[in-house]
Design an enzyme around this catalytic site. Structure first.
Site, mmCIF file in Angstrom:
data_model
loop_
_atom_site.group_PDB
_atom_site.id
_atom_site.type_symbol
_atom_site.label_atom_id
_atom_site.label_comp_id
_atom_site.label_asym_id
_atom_site.label_seq_id
_atom_site.Cartn_x
_atom_site.Cartn_y
_atom_site.Cartn_z
ATOM 1 N N SER A 74 2.161 -13.862 -9.018
ATOM 2 C CA SER A 74 2.770 -12.562 -9.305
ATOM 3 C C SER A 74 4.286 -12.587 -9.238
ATOM 4 C CB SER A 74 2.222 -11.509 -8.339
ATOM 5 O OG SER A 74 2.429 -11.908 -6.987
ATOM 6 N N ASP A 235 5.483 -1.680 -3.181
ATOM 7 C CA ASP A 235 4.428 -2.209 -2.313
ATOM 8 C C ASP A 235 4.982 -2.939 -1.085
ATOM 9 O OD1 ASP A 235 5.212 -4.733 -3.190
ATOM 10 O OD2 ASP A 235 3.442 -5.081 -4.421
ATOM 11 N N HIS A 238 6.320 -7.399 -3.021
ATOM 12 C CA HIS A 238 6.979 -8.055 -4.151
ATOM 13 C C HIS A 238 8.417 -7.556 -4.279
ATOM 14 C CE1 HIS A 238 2.650 -8.416 -5.132
ATOM 15 N NE2 HIS A 238 3.021 -9.596 -5.575
#
Length: 336
Positions: A74, A235, A238
């Site tokens: 990610s 979040d 990240h």
């Protein structure tokens, strides 16, 4: 046991070393497991959808486009931002096109949630693109899922080896320091920092011995990530758009240098250059893991192919350029 020894053992699969969970006792293990589950629930509840890939051609100029492929998890996808222009692949492709004065064709093959064993399929797809340079960002999910380090680094080393054998230059952004992640509480935070640094050092050994080079992402590139909330996305796991721009600026010099388009004057203009040193690869890897922004690449020492502890590596500290702020780099790619 030195950090270099631990890194070498991790890379060769001889031992996990350095105080794994199995040594912590049943009560502590249960606490860590619950902390990990709570952190995962919090991150998943705030998770954003993947941003657009940004695949296409960036920049102008004459010449055949440089084929730039991004693989990994990610962090390589750019999870946490909304626009393709804010992702590390697009940021680096745009800057690389300016440095090379040639167009750059970006192909993002990274998959959110990927672990190192899943690089095999990404490399299969990458080889069809015949990249000139490949960037791999991987490792955080290996740590959080407690994938055996020997398994992780073996797959990463194989990925680098396959890409370099096909003629690609390979740059790997090593495992970030998960000890800076806010949803992770103590005592898991301390262990996560130790595991991620050990993983980064072991990754470096595997990558350099496979013919690639690494850039240490460390605390996703500096102590500021541990204190500046604006560098994290919603979040809190990240990076934000500014966080990815910060990371891309640190990775860019290594990608450009691998292609021979990074000007030496760029380092000199930013003040006295930090000293480059040639060390045994395990020593360079251990040192880089604790110094964000360090680059490690294969090196040769006249008169000897290897030292008493394996091959040689060049440890460098580059000065990152200033990339445009995310709201200033919202460029649409040219269709492939």
């Amino acid at each position: 046991m030195t950090r270099a020894t631990v890194a070498r053992r991790l890379a060769t699969g001889a031992a996990y070393g350095g105080g794994g969970v199995g040594l912590a006792g049943a009560a502590l293990f249960a606490l860590i497991r619950e902390e990990a589950r709570a952190a995962r629930r919090r991150v998943d509840a705030r998770r954003e959808p993947d941003p657009p890939s940004g695949n296409g051609i960036y920049g102008g100029g004459r010449g055949k486009p440089i084929r730039f492929t991004v693989l990994g998890d990610s962090s390589a996808v750019g999870l946490g931002v909304e626009r393709a222009a804010q992702t590390p692949g697009v940021l680096i492709a745009s800057a690389l096109a300016e440095l090379a004065e040639r167009p750059v064709r970006l192909t993002r093959l990274a998959v959110s949630g990927a672990k190192s064993p899943q690089l095999d399929a990404q490399v299969d797809a990458a080889l069809e693109e015949r990249p000139d340079v490949a960037l791999i960002m991987i490792g955080a999910n290996d740590v959080t899922s407690r994938t055996r380090p020997a398994v992780s680094v073996r797959h990463l080393g194989d990925a680098v080896r396959r890409l370099t054998a096909a003629g690609a230059e390979v740059v790997v952004g090593t495992c970030p320091d998960l000890g800076t992640i806010r949803p992770i509480r103590q005592p898991l935070r301390t262990l996560a920092r130790r595991w991620s640094r050990q993983m980064a050092a072991a990754q470096t050994i595997a990558v350099v011995e496979a013919g690639g080079r690494t850039v240490s992402l460390g605390s996703v590139l500096g102590p500021s990530f541990a204190t500046d909330r604006s560098l994290f996305s919603r979040d809190e796991f990240h990076p934000s758009a500014y966080g990815y721009a910060h990371a891309a600026a640190v990775i860019l010099p290594s990608v450009a240098d691998a292609l021979g388009v990074w000007p030496e004057s760029a380092d000199r203009r930013r003040g006295p250059r930090r000293r480059d040193t040639v060390r045994p690869v395990a020593s360079a890897a251990a040192r880089a893991a604790s110094r964000p922004g360090s680059e490690v690449q294969p090196a040769e020492v006249p008169g000897t192919d290897t030292g008493p502890w394996g091959g040689w590596a060049l440890l460098r500290r580059r000065r990152p350029p200033e990339l445009p702020a995310p709201d200033e780099s919202d460029r649409e790619p040219v269709a492939p």
